[in-house]
Design a protein around this motif. Structure first.
Motif, PDB file in Angstrom:
ATOM      1  N   SER A 162       5.542  -2.090  -5.225  1.00  0.00           N
ATOM      2  CA  SER A 162       4.638  -2.168  -4.365  1.00  0.00           C
ATOM      3  C   SER A 162       3.366  -1.407  -4.700  1.00  0.00           C
ATOM      4  O   SER A 162       3.308  -0.449  -5.624  1.00  0.00           O
ATOM      5  CB  SER A 162       4.978  -1.453  -3.232  1.00  0.00           C
ATOM      6  N   GLY A 163       2.255  -1.530  -4.048  1.00  0.00           N
ATOM      7  CA  GLY A 163       0.888  -0.953  -4.318  1.00  0.00           C
ATOM      8  C   GLY A 163       1.124   0.741  -4.257  1.00  0.00           C
ATOM      9  O   GLY A 163       0.636   1.473  -4.693  1.00  0.00           O
ATOM     10  N   SER A 164       1.963   0.912  -3.175  1.00  0.00           N
ATOM     11  CA  SER A 164       2.224   2.445  -2.949  1.00  0.00           C
ATOM     12  C   SER A 164       2.791   2.900  -4.196  1.00  0.00           C
ATOM     13  O   SER A 164       2.300   4.147  -4.410  1.00  0.00           O
ATOM     14  CB  SER A 164       3.170   2.499  -1.753  1.00  0.00           C
ATOM     15  N   GLU A 165       3.870   2.430  -4.596  1.00  0.00           N
ATOM     16  CA  GLU A 165       4.466   2.930  -5.863  1.00  0.00           C
ATOM     17  C   GLU A 165       3.666   3.070  -6.824  1.00  0.00           C
ATOM     18  O   GLU A 165       3.607   4.117  -7.656  1.00  0.00           O
ATOM     19  CB  GLU A 165       5.897   2.043  -6.072  1.00  0.00           C
ATOM     20  N   GLY A 215      -8.384   3.379 -10.621  1.00  0.00           N
ATOM     21  CA  GLY A 215      -9.035   2.271  -9.890  1.00  0.00           C
ATOM     22  C   GLY A 215      -8.065   1.431  -9.226  1.00  0.00           C
ATOM     23  O   GLY A 215      -6.994   0.934  -9.705  1.00  0.00           O
ATOM     24  N   ASP A 216      -7.946   1.271  -7.877  1.00  0.00           N
ATOM     25  CA  ASP A 216      -6.975   0.690  -7.016  1.00  0.00           C
ATOM     26  C   ASP A 216      -7.436  -0.676  -6.887  1.00  0.00           C
ATOM     27  O   ASP A 216      -8.409  -1.211  -6.335  1.00  0.00           O
ATOM     28  CB  ASP A 216      -6.788   1.342  -5.575  1.00  0.00           C
ATOM     29  N   GLU A 217      -6.824  -1.778  -7.696  1.00  0.00           N
ATOM     30  CA  GLU A 217      -7.009  -3.234  -7.660  1.00  0.00           C
ATOM     31  C   GLU A 217      -6.114  -3.781  -6.841  1.00  0.00           C
ATOM     32  O   GLU A 217      -5.907  -5.140  -7.073  1.00  0.00           O
ATOM     33  CB  GLU A 217      -7.169  -3.439  -9.188  1.00  0.00           C
ATOM     34  N   VAL A 218      -5.424  -3.196  -6.105  1.00  0.00           N
ATOM     35  CA  VAL A 218      -4.302  -3.786  -5.348  1.00  0.00           C
ATOM     36  C   VAL A 218      -5.030  -5.095  -4.477  1.00  0.00           C
ATOM     37  O   VAL A 218      -4.216  -6.056  -4.239  1.00  0.00           O
ATOM     38  CB  VAL A 218      -3.665  -2.680  -4.228  1.00  0.00           C
ATOM     39  N   GLN A 219      -6.033  -4.827  -3.867  1.00  0.00           N
ATOM     40  CA  GLN A 219      -6.859  -5.860  -3.081  1.00  0.00           C
ATOM     41  C   GLN A 219      -7.681  -6.539  -3.992  1.00  0.00           C
ATOM     42  O   GLN A 219      -7.810  -7.813  -3.990  1.00  0.00           O
ATOM     43  CB  GLN A 219      -7.377  -5.336  -1.762  1.00  0.00           C
ATOM     44  N   ALA A 220      -8.612  -5.974  -4.936  1.00  0.00           N
ATOM     45  CA  ALA A 220      -9.745  -6.457  -5.557  1.00  0.00           C
ATOM     46  C   ALA A 220      -9.251  -7.267  -6.682  1.00  0.00           C
ATOM     47  O   ALA A 220     -10.122  -8.033  -7.399  1.00  0.00           O
ATOM     48  CB  ALA A 220     -10.788  -5.173  -5.832  1.00  0.00           C
ATOM     49  N   GLY A 246      -1.245  -4.975  -7.203  1.00  0.00           N
ATOM     50  CA  GLY A 246      -0.103  -4.992  -6.323  1.00  0.00           C
ATOM     51  C   GLY A 246      -0.317  -6.253  -5.746  1.00  0.00           C
ATOM     52  O   GLY A 246      -0.321  -7.473  -6.530  1.00  0.00           O
ATOM     53  N   LYS A 247      -0.416  -6.331  -4.482  1.00  0.00           N
ATOM     54  CA  LYS A 247      -0.388  -7.666  -3.542  1.00  0.00           C
ATOM     55  C   LYS A 247      -0.502  -8.853  -4.046  1.00  0.00           C
ATOM     56  O   LYS A 247       0.685  -9.657  -4.076  1.00  0.00           O
ATOM     57  CB  LYS A 247      -1.751  -7.456  -2.601  1.00  0.00           C
ATOM     58  N   PRO A 248      -1.345  -9.517  -4.825  1.00  0.00           N
ATOM     59  CA  PRO A 248      -1.333 -10.793  -5.403  1.00  0.00           C
ATOM     60  C   PRO A 248      -0.508 -11.308  -6.729  1.00  0.00           C
ATOM     61  O   PRO A 248      -0.085 -12.253  -6.950  1.00  0.00           O
ATOM     62  CB  PRO A 248      -2.888 -11.172  -5.473  1.00  0.00           C
TER      63      PRO A 248
HETATM   64  C1  LIG Z   1      -6.097  -0.974  -1.614  1.00  0.00           C
HETATM   65  C2  LIG Z   1      -4.626  -0.830  -1.122  1.00  0.00           C
HETATM   66  N1  LIG Z   1      -3.944   0.058  -2.005  1.00  0.00           N
HETATM   67  C3  LIG Z   1      -2.491   0.066  -1.837  1.00  0.00           C
HETATM   68  C4  LIG Z   1      -1.832  -0.482  -0.790  1.00  0.00           C
HETATM   69  C5  LIG Z   1      -0.321  -0.218  -0.770  1.00  0.00           C
HETATM   70  O1  LIG Z   1       0.261  -1.402  -1.206  1.00  0.00           O
HETATM   71  P1  LIG Z   1       1.664  -1.743  -0.756  1.00  0.00           P
HETATM   72  O2  LIG Z   1       1.483  -2.010   0.793  1.00  0.00           O
HETATM   73  O3  LIG Z   1       2.334  -2.759  -1.408  1.00  0.00           O
HETATM   74  O4  LIG Z   1       2.460  -0.496  -0.893  1.00  0.00           O
HETATM   75  C6  LIG Z   1      -2.463  -1.402  -0.094  1.00  0.00           C
HETATM   76  C7  LIG Z   1      -1.980  -1.985   0.951  1.00  0.00           C
HETATM   77  O5  LIG Z   1      -2.835  -2.312   2.014  1.00  0.00           O
HETATM   78  C8  LIG Z   1      -4.011  -1.464  -0.445  1.00  0.00           C
HETATM   79  O6  LIG Z   1      -4.854  -2.319   0.610  1.00  0.00           O
END
Ligand SMILES: Cc1ncc(COP(=O)(O)O)c(C=O)c1O
Length: 430
Positions: A105-108, A238-243, A268-270
């Motif tokens: 997950s993005g959190s991890e 750099g948090d690229e989970v969304q971008a 993460g996500k995509p």
């Molecule tokens: C920018 C960003 N970073 C991290 C996360 C966390 O990702 P995850 O929900 O997969 O743990 C999110 C989730 O919405 C997010 O939008």
């Protein structure tokens, strides 16, 4: 049936797990950018960035099933797929970002990035933007500024505002002045962290500032933040989970729109098109240092099935030219929405990049008072017309439009038409 399911959900998962819309949508299937609910109604998905290459993409489904039918096992064995995926993913980064650690997950991924930064610097201080979200672990809850968390900001965390050139207060101001003013907040936050003995371990920046409401930052702001943090001894995450992954159109990773290579990049996500797959990408030096100090492993992350899926997603992006399409369709929609917002004095300018955009809704023509309730009505009206989107920002007054990259030319009028009609319903004739 949907009512019954809702009650069963409340009775098991509880009432606090978020559900979109006044009447929650009960989806039963998806294909491309289209979703179908339990009553057979179809919706254009203009919200979801997880099914990046499209819902139930046949090639992803095939790759997943094929690998699941062959072997899926934890990550402490050699596997061709896993290494191949690591190589292909890293091939899309700058050469110095040459190590990848998979996560679920993005959190991890963010949690690990902070662990690396905290150990590397020996400091505890963390900088984060106002009104942001980076995940749900205990550490990340302590730096969440964009959602309610009982923890509140941890003592070693400082937040700073992100300037928006579209804000009424900045109207007509010199972007360099706005930038320098904003950077002074960063200087203050760093001084406080140093003064209180925490030092500076890291800053985390989401390059499109999604939760923040897609502010249009002045040139040099992001680079200025990174330079200040590095000068104070900290690392840049750099948090690229969304971008990431072509979402922002002009560059494959959102941070590449700035003159910046982060020390750690989180994904993460995509990445897995819905399959739980995430990653922390960093330098060999940082990862070797961490690896020597910690016996780190992750049972599920980047297993053969996840890797097969991730690999297929990358290949589909290439084969279908989705990155280029994200830029092209993004600019088509942006110019259509620019016409729309120009007709209504209560709408702000179109924000965002690539296939991630929105605009603000205000109570007044001077754009001084954001209108969260009207934006909420707008989201419901658009849904009534068969298009799913959402809203973001500190007051929930920025529309969040972020379709899968699988969006086709012929879907564009459905999206823009629903927006146009809904604006008319909520705001009246221009
Ligand atoms: C920018 C960003 N970073 C991290 C996360 C966390 O990702 P995850 O929900 O997969 O743990 C999110 C989730 O919405 C997010 O939008």
């Amino acid at each position: 049936m949907t009512e019954d399911l809702l009650e069963r959900r409340f009775a098991t998962i509880g009432r606090h797990s978020p559900l979109f819309y006044d009447q929650p949508v009960h989806l039963v299937s998806g294909s491309g950018v289209w979703l179908t609910d339990a009553d057979g109604r179809r919706y254009l998905d203009a919200y979801n960035n997880v099914p990046h290459v499209g819902h139930a993409h046949p090639r992803v489904v095939e790759a997943l099933c094929r690998q699941a039918a062959t072997l899926n096992i934890h990550t402490r064995y050699l596997d061709e797929r896993v290494v191949e995926y690591a190589e292909e993913l890293l091939g899309r980064f700058e050469p110095e970002l040459d190590r990848v650690v998979f996560a679920n997950s993005g959190s991890e991924a963010n949690e690990l990035a902070f662990r690396v930064a905290l150990q590397h610097t020996g400091a505890r201080g963390i900088l984060v933007t106002d009104y942001s979200y980076h995940g749900n672990t205990s550490l990340l809850a302590g730096l969440t500024t964009g959602l309610k968390t009982h923890e509140g900001l941890a003592p070693h965390v400082r937040s700073f505002p992100v300037p928006d050139m579209d804000a009424a207060a900045n109207d007509g101001r010199d972007p360099a002045v706005v930038r320098d003013e904003a950077l002074r907040h960063v200087d203050e936050a760093i001084d406080q962290l140093l003064g209180s003995g925490f030092g500076v371990a890291a800053v985390i920046v989401e390059s499109i500032f999604s939760t923040e409401g897609l502010p249009r930052v002045p040139a040099g702001f992001v680079e200025g933040v990174a330079a200040r943090v590095r000068a104070a001894g900290g690392l840049v995450i750099g948090d690229e989970v969304q971008a990431g992954l072509g979402r922002t159109g002009s560059t494959f990773w959102g941070y590449q729109r700035y003159d910046l290579v982060p020390d750690l990049v989180t994904l993460g996500k995509p990445l897995g098109n819905g399959h739980p797959l995430a990653a922390t990408v960093t330098t060999a030096a940082l990862w070797e240092e961490f690896g020597a100090r910690n016996e780190f492993f992750n049972t599920f992350a980047g297993n053969p099935v996840s890797s097969a899926v991730g690999l297929e997603v990358l290949r589909i992006i290439d084969d279908e030219g989705l990155f280029a399409r994200s830029a092209r369709l993004g600019s088509v929609i942006r110019s259509d929405l620019t016409q729309l917002t120009a007709q209504h004095d209560r709408l702000g300018p179109v924000k965002g990049d690539g296939l991630f955009f929105g605009f603000s809704v205000f109570e007044d023509a001077g754009h001084a008072r954001p209108d969260g309730p009207a934006t909420r009505r707008l989201v419901e009206e658009v849904k009534r017309r068969g298009v799913l989107l959402s809203r973001i920002g500190p007051t929930g007054s920025v529309l969040k439009i972020r379709p899968p990259l699988a969006l086709q030319d012929e879907d564009v009028p459905t999206l823009t038409g629903a927006l146009r009609e809904s604006v008319l319903t909520v705001l009246g004739q221009p």
